[in-house]
Motif scaffolding. Structure first.
Motif, short mmCIF file in Angstrom:
data_model
loop_
_atom_site.label_atom_id
_atom_site.label_comp_id
_atom_site.label_asym_id
_atom_site.label_seq_id
_atom_site.Cartn_x
_atom_site.Cartn_y
_atom_site.Cartn_z
N CYS A 13 0.68 11.33 6.84
CA CYS A 13 -0.11 11.40 5.61
C CYS A 13 -1.57 10.99 5.88
N ASP A 14 -2.00 11.06 7.13
CA ASP A 14 -3.36 10.71 7.54
C ASP A 14 -3.64 9.21 7.46
N GLY A 15 -2.57 8.42 7.48
CA GLY A 15 -2.73 6.97 7.52
C GLY A 15 -2.37 6.45 8.89
N GLY A 16 -1.78 5.25 8.95
CA GLY A 16 -1.41 4.67 10.24
C GLY A 16 -2.61 4.11 10.97
N GLY A 44 0.82 -1.20 0.00
CA GLY A 44 0.00 0.00 0.00
C GLY A 44 0.86 1.26 0.00
N SER A 45 0.22 2.42 0.24
CA SER A 45 0.91 3.70 0.16
C SER A 45 0.99 4.36 1.54
N ALA A 46 1.72 5.49 1.58
CA ALA A 46 1.90 6.23 2.83
C ALA A 46 0.58 6.77 3.38
N THR A 47 -0.40 7.00 2.49
CA THR A 47 -1.69 7.51 2.96
C THR A 47 -2.45 6.45 3.75
N GLN A 48 -1.99 5.19 3.68
CA GLN A 48 -2.60 4.11 4.46
C GLN A 48 -1.78 3.78 5.71
#
Length: 203
Positions: A191-194, A182-186
């Motif tokens: 990036c509002d993920g995590g 997946g990407s950093a946004t997840q």
């Protein structure tokens, strides 16, 4: 020949901060006299409290942006405040959080280094009758939020969440560098993920 915008334009940190002199000053031979002159030269024992007290602000001591510049630099180049979050933020945050000139800083006084010691401590009119903790603690209506980056996650270029923290602008293109995980946004909080719950880490 007339110089640059940094000398003459306010938006670039130049311009003039004083009012120009009037071309036609008024001269009078009969100065006005107050109809109700003050009868006392001593200060009032009951001073009036202003309805709009003077605001103050303190820059965060020793703060620096991603380029090593502190709040003094932003005072000289106020126009840079507009790009503080997108281009110049570092590990210590951005000027919009730490510099008064950019709308940040602290509006509360720091703790005193010289606490007052008294020989006559005050006594509560309603002292607590119990030293044991409550069996029914109060639950906050707005609990503290937390976020955890996905451990060991990396994008297709081998970059983890720490790299995205250093370059916040990378979040906008994070999906371009998505990998099988997946990407950093997840996966990255910056990036509002995590993860904002503990469930994903209990296994």
């Amino acid at each position: 020949d007339m110089g640059s915008a940094t000398q003459h334009c306010c938006i670039c940190g130049g311009g003039s901060h004083t009012l120009p002199p009037t071309n036609s000053p008024t001269v009078t031979n009969s100065p006005s006299i107050s109809a109700n002159p003050s009868s006392s030269s001593t200060p009032s024992s009951s001073p009036t409290k202003s309805a709009t007290p003077t605001q103050f602000c303190l820059d965060t001591p020793n703060w620096e942006d991603g380029g090593g510049d502190g709040c003094d630099y932003y005072k000289q180049w106020e126009g840079r405040c507009r790009f503080a979050d997108s281009l110049y933020a570092g590990d210590m945050g951005s000027a919009t959080q730490h510099c008064c000139i950019c709308g940040g800083g602290s509006h509360t006084l720091p703790p005193t280094n010289s606490p007052t010691v008294t020989n006559s401590p005050s006594i509560s009119a309603n002292p607590s009758s119990s030293s044991t903790p409550s069996s029914s603690p109060t639950k906050s209506a707005t609990p503290t939020q937390f976020c955890l980056d996905t451990p060991n996650w990396k994008d297709c270029g081998g970059h983890g969440c720490d790299e995205y923290k250093e370059w916040l602008g990378g979040c906008s293109t994070a999906d371009w560098y998505a990998e099988d995980m997946g990407s950093a946004t997840q996966h990255c909080c910056i990036c509002d993920g995590g993860s904002t719950t503990c469930e994903d880490f209990r296994s």
